[in-house]
Design an enzyme around this catalytic site. Structure first.
Site, PDB file in Angstrom:
ATOM      1  N   GLN A   7       1.986  -6.245  -3.047  1.00 44.47           N
ATOM      2  CA  GLN A   7       2.326  -6.183  -1.618  1.00 44.47           C
ATOM      3  C   GLN A   7       3.609  -5.358  -1.451  1.00 44.47           C
ATOM      4  O   GLN A   7       3.781  -4.411  -2.200  1.00 44.47           O
ATOM      5  CB  GLN A   7       2.480  -7.588  -1.014  1.00 44.47           C
ATOM      6  N   ASP A  43       0.808  -1.222   0.000  1.00 41.94           N
ATOM      7  CA  ASP A  43       0.000   0.000   0.000  1.00 41.94           C
ATOM      8  C   ASP A  43       0.840   1.270   0.000  1.00 41.94           C
ATOM      9  O   ASP A  43       0.477   2.276   0.601  1.00 41.94           O
ATOM     10  CB  ASP A  43      -0.963   0.015   1.209  1.00 41.94           C
ATOM     11  N   THR A  53      -5.799 -11.701   4.178  1.00 40.03           N
ATOM     12  CA  THR A  53      -6.940 -11.081   3.503  1.00 40.03           C
ATOM     13  C   THR A  53      -8.074 -12.088   3.321  1.00 40.03           C
ATOM     14  O   THR A  53      -9.157 -11.715   2.868  1.00 40.03           O
ATOM     15  CB  THR A  53      -6.521 -10.553   2.113  1.00 40.03           C
ATOM     16  N   THR A  94       3.146 -12.325   3.464  1.00 42.85           N
ATOM     17  CA  THR A  94       2.308 -13.010   2.491  1.00 42.85           C
ATOM     18  C   THR A  94       3.053 -14.271   2.038  1.00 42.85           C
ATOM     19  O   THR A  94       4.168 -14.538   2.504  1.00 42.85           O
ATOM     20  CB  THR A  94       1.914 -12.068   1.330  1.00 42.85           C
ATOM     21  N   GLY A  96      -0.644  13.890  -4.310  1.00 43.27           N
ATOM     22  CA  GLY A  96      -2.099  13.694  -4.353  1.00 43.27           C
ATOM     23  C   GLY A  96      -2.400  12.467  -5.193  1.00 43.27           C
ATOM     24  O   GLY A  96      -1.518  11.963  -5.886  1.00 43.27           O
ATOM     25  N   LYS A 114       1.917   2.262  -5.033  1.00 45.08           N
ATOM     26  CA  LYS A 114       2.545   1.778  -6.275  1.00 45.08           C
ATOM     27  C   LYS A 114       1.633   1.984  -7.466  1.00 45.08           C
ATOM     28  O   LYS A 114       2.086   2.270  -8.555  1.00 45.08           O
ATOM     29  CB  LYS A 114       2.804   0.253  -6.193  1.00 45.08           C
TER      30      LYS A 114
END
Ligand code: IMP
Length: 422
Positions: free
Chosen positions: A221, A13, A129, A236, A413, A16
């Site tokens: 990931q 997170d 997840t 993971t 942004g 990317k």
């Protein structure tokens, strides 16, 4: 631009998606190399927002070929829904989206087992997840998995599925005492999905190194979730570092031209596991989750937030052979009075630059911080470096000097245009 890898250097997170989207316009082929629909990101283009879990976001550029590599694990039902949604938004897949026959398939029993294993871990869950990723990679290693290419021969596929399902149903029913899957319904669904996806199967691997135009290999990931080098067992089940991406795309390491590492101006983590720079309650109150959009795209879980960790990032830089950096979400720190950076760890009075998180040691590791003044003004949407406030420039330059790698992109942004190219 040759073959370029883009990957995250934290716990995923890192933003990317936006960086991949920006650079996808410069290439003709993009390959997603590992992971499954445990990943998720959205890309904003003008007023439109597109959601991705498995499909490379480069599909938004009509002249780019998009591929899912051998290292990915594919939930065909999930992929089908994702493609339908994108098609409704005007995206086309015909002749420009390919799935490697070597990739493994995530079935319903993988998802069921993922959730049952988590329950079985009781008070020590991993916080997966629940998308069946771990159990699918387990089957791959145990040689009981089924691959995308196995769908090409319907008879073989059906027989293999029946064999595996009999075993999985036993495990679900006898070990976990949970309701097992209805065999006929399961087979019918899989055969239908196989029909839908057959036209997309293509072994593109050998072609990639022959392509004259640029190729982008996208990681999912982040490096600290790597199965070997991450904060095991809170990781993971795939290799998220550049070596894993080479393997998962079928590209030899000596053909990689550059590795772009994506870092967020702070750190986040979803799920359980060590996170030494995690915010205190007081820091958390100053953090605007809504503006920062720090909710998982896949599970909707609120992400854990912490300060930038230069020690862990440096380790990730070395593991991945990073040649350039992209720094994202600088604007999210706009309101902070002071900003901390972790520059190392102390363990029983000894300073470590590369902590090994295990057993009780992980709770004794104390981050060593340097504190910098915040800029307390909006940097949202700034596109020129010179227009950043001095304190923000100092923060960017501090990260660059700690990481010893050039920062080439700063994101201010979520929009494509809200970017500083350096
Ligand atoms: P799994 O990949 O579903 O098995 O989950 C293992 C760990 O990786 C959990 O802590 C997840 O929250 C985390 N994880 C998996 N995919 C992502 C991702 O795309 N971003 C961030 N964390 C992830």
């Amino acid at each position: 631009m040759g073959i370029k890898i883009i990957l995250g250097l934290q716990w995923g997170d890192e933003g990317k998606g936006k960086i991949i989207d920006l650079l996808s316009s410069e290439v003709k082929t993009v390959v997603r190399a590992q992971g499954g629909n445990n990943a998720g990101h959205s890309v904003r283009v003008g007023q439109n927002e597109y959601k991705f879990h498995l499909v490379p976001s480069a599909i938004l550029y009509p002249n780019v070929l998009c591929c899912l590599g051998s290292g990915t694990v594919i939930d065909l039902e999930g992929l089908s829904k994702e493609m339908d949604q994108l098609e409704n938004q005007g995206v086309t897949f015909h002749n420009r989206f390919f799935i490697s026959p070597f990739a493994h398939i995530v079935f319903d029993y993988h998802k069921i087992l993922d959730q049952l294993f988590e329950k079985f871990r009781g008070e020590n869950p991993i916080g997966t997840t629940g998308r069946g990723i771990g159990p699918c990679y387990v089957d791959r290693a145990a040689r009981t998995g089924l691959r995308i290419g196995d769908m090409q021969d319907e008879k073989y596929f059906e027989e293999a599925l029946r064999r595996v399902l009999a075993r999985k149903n036993l495990e679900i029913e006898k070990f976990f005492e949970a309701p097992c899957l209805n065999v006929e319904k399961f087979i019918e669904k899989q055969l239908e999905l196989a029909k839908k996806f057959k036209p997309f199967i293509y072994s593109f691997e050998g072609d990639l190194i022959e392509k004259e135009e640029g190729v982008l290999l996208e990681g999912a990931q982040g490096a600290l979730l790597d199965l070997s080098f991450g904060t095991y067992p809170f990781v993971t089940s795939s290799h998220t570092i550049s070596a894993g991406i080479c393997l998962g795309a079928g590209v030899p390491p000596n053909k990689i031209g550059s590795v772009l590492g994506v870092i967020k101006a702070y750190t986040t983590r979803v799920g359980e596991g060590p996170f030494p720079t995690e915010f205190t309650q007081e820091d958390n109150q100053k953090f605007d989750y809504e503006v920062a959009r720090e909710f998982g795209t896949t599970t909707g879980r609120k992400r854990r937030i912490g300060w930038f960790d230069a020690a862990m990032t440096n380790f990730a830089i070395k593991l991945n052979g990073v040649t350039e950096l992209a720094l994202t979400k600088l604007d999210i720190l706009d309101s902070f009075e002071n900003i901390k950076i972790c520059v190392g760890y102390s363990l029983g009075g000894k300073i470590l630059d590369r902590p090994f998180f295990s057993g009780s040691v992980k709770d004794k590791l104390v981050p060593v911080y340097e504190t910098m003044p915040g800029w307390k003004t909006s940097t949202r949407g700034i596109t020129e470096y010179v227009k950043l406030p001095d304190q923000a420039k100092a923060y960017v330059e501090k990260i660059q000097s700690l990481c010893k790698i050039r920062i080439k992109i700063v994101s201010t942004g979520p929009g494509r245009e809200e970017t500083i190219m350096l």
